[in-house]
Structures are given as structure tokens and as C-alpha cells.
Design a protein around this motif. Sequence first.
Motif, PDB file in Angstrom:
ATOM      1  N   ASP A  17      -1.299  -8.890  -1.191  1.00  0.00           N
ATOM      2  CA  ASP A  17      -0.436  -7.742  -1.481  1.00  0.00           C
ATOM      3  C   ASP A  17       1.033  -8.160  -1.523  1.00  0.00           C
ATOM      4  N   VAL A  18       1.436  -8.964  -0.553  1.00  0.00           N
ATOM      5  CA  VAL A  18       2.838  -9.382  -0.471  1.00  0.00           C
ATOM      6  C   VAL A  18       3.203 -10.262  -1.662  1.00  0.00           C
ATOM      7  N   ALA A  20       1.814 -10.228  -4.603  1.00  0.00           N
ATOM      8  CA  ALA A  20       1.865  -9.372  -5.792  1.00  0.00           C
ATOM      9  C   ALA A  20       3.199  -8.655  -5.901  1.00  0.00           C
ATOM     10  N   GLU A  21       3.778  -8.276  -4.760  1.00  0.00           N
ATOM     11  CA  GLU A  21       5.036  -7.538  -4.770  1.00  0.00           C
ATOM     12  C   GLU A  21       6.246  -8.451  -4.941  1.00  0.00           C
ATOM     13  N   HIS A  22       6.163  -9.692  -4.430  1.00  0.00           N
ATOM     14  CA  HIS A  22       7.355 -10.549  -4.376  1.00  0.00           C
ATOM     15  C   HIS A  22       7.239 -11.822  -5.215  1.00  0.00           C
ATOM     16  N   ARG A 111      -1.660   5.655  -0.341  1.00  0.00           N
ATOM     17  CA  ARG A 111      -0.620   5.441  -1.334  1.00  0.00           C
ATOM     18  C   ARG A 111      -0.993   6.169  -2.627  1.00  0.00           C
ATOM     19  N   LEU A 132       1.871   0.309 -10.033  1.00  0.00           N
ATOM     20  CA  LEU A 132       3.102   0.828  -9.437  1.00  0.00           C
ATOM     21  C   LEU A 132       2.751   1.837  -8.347  1.00  0.00           C
TER      22      LEU A 132
END
Length: 243
Positions: A17-18, A20-22, A111, A132
Motif C-alpha cells: 500500500d505504501v 503504491a502511494e509513494h 475507505r 483514488l
Amino acid sequence: MAVKPLQSLARALEVLDVIAEHEPVGVAELARITGVDKSALQRILVTLHAGGWLRPTTEPSTRWKLTTRPLVLAAQARRRDDLLTRARPVLADLREATGETVILAVPDAGRIVAVDVAESRQLVRTVPRIGLVFPAATSAAGLAMCAATPPDEWDLSGIDPHDEVFRRELTGTRDRGWSLSLGAVDAGVASVGAAVLDATGRPIAALIVSAPSGRLDEAGCTRVGKLVARAATGLGDRAGPLR
């Protein structure tokens, strides 16, 4: 006996997850964000790389990115999702009627996530990506779904039920029949949304029209809001609970 989750797997999923975001992101930054020590992170990264989920960059200081495997997996899941299949022509029709980008978002593990997008054909447009995450308390998607759900059944993160602005927006959403968000997800973007309800009257998704705020004045929001609400009602009439 209750089955306990695998902590190592939970950490690996958190790392995915991290990243994918950064992405692209190095081990030091991953350690800072996740709180996992670097030696454990190295083992997780090597394992995910061997499984085809991650690939290293070619920079002197190695950083990590996702491969296309998550996209392939998501595409396979989307093909099996009945709601997505039914919604796709609705998104296309709504795009043609409004001239703007239309999004389908669903609640997932606390979410609200965009799962399909019909992008506007205009040169200047909003371009939200699939995956998103919308803020539940301020986005058009979150307001639409919260307005259609009793407060004691809200299960979305980031909501303060006592916040006066949030409560005022919910009242406006219920009165109009559609939600409005100005700049909550991106500055300069206006979004109008409506909840898609299942056969029991619970929201299972939201339809959102998103546009540069200069193209959605008060009259435009009202016109688009009515179109979104009508489309969401039509889709909901045919929708059953997600399985």
C-alpha cells in the motif's frame, strides 16, 4: 480457536500500500513511514519482488515500484463484478450528457475508492485514477453515501459526526438529493455526486461528476446534480447487494 492473522503477511500488504502511494520509494523512507525495521523490510521487498509484485528502479540508490501484476489482478476482479458491468454504460451516458468526467466509487475497508472512470473528452478536464481514495467527510462520494446511511451505521474512516460543517453538508445533500464538493480532493475541482442504493436501501456505491470548478457554477451544479441523482437511482434500481 479463533484464527489469528499472519503478521508477516499483514506487514507485506501494508508495504505494498505504501509503495503504491509513494512509488518509487527507498528502504529508508519505507521504514520511516511503516515503522518496520530495515532488515525486515528487505526480506519483504525481496519476497514481493520474487513473487512479481515489485521491481527495483535502475537508480544508483535502489528504490521500489509496483509491477503491472496488481493491475492484472484488479482487471480480472473487475470483469467479474456485476455492478461494474452494469455501471459502465451509465458512466458513459452521464459523461456524454454532462461533458465531464464521471467516476464510480465504492466503500472498501473503511475507505471510498474509485473503481471506474469515464474520462471527459474536453481538452481541460479532471483525470482521476482508478484506485483514488476519496476523503469520506468532504468528498462528493463520501457525503452522498453518508447522507444515505444512518449515523450509527457509518463505517468510514475520517468522519467526525459532531463536526458542524460535515453535518451542514449532509443536510444540504439530503435536501438537494445530490452532494457537492468544492476542492476537497483537488484544488480547483468541483464534484457532484449521488449514492447508488441496493435493494435494501443501503448505499453500495456513488456516482460522481468531476470538473474544473470554472465550468460548474451554481446553475451548472444544479443541472448536473439532477442528472447524477437520476443516473444513480436508475443504477440502484437494478443493483443488488455486493457479493
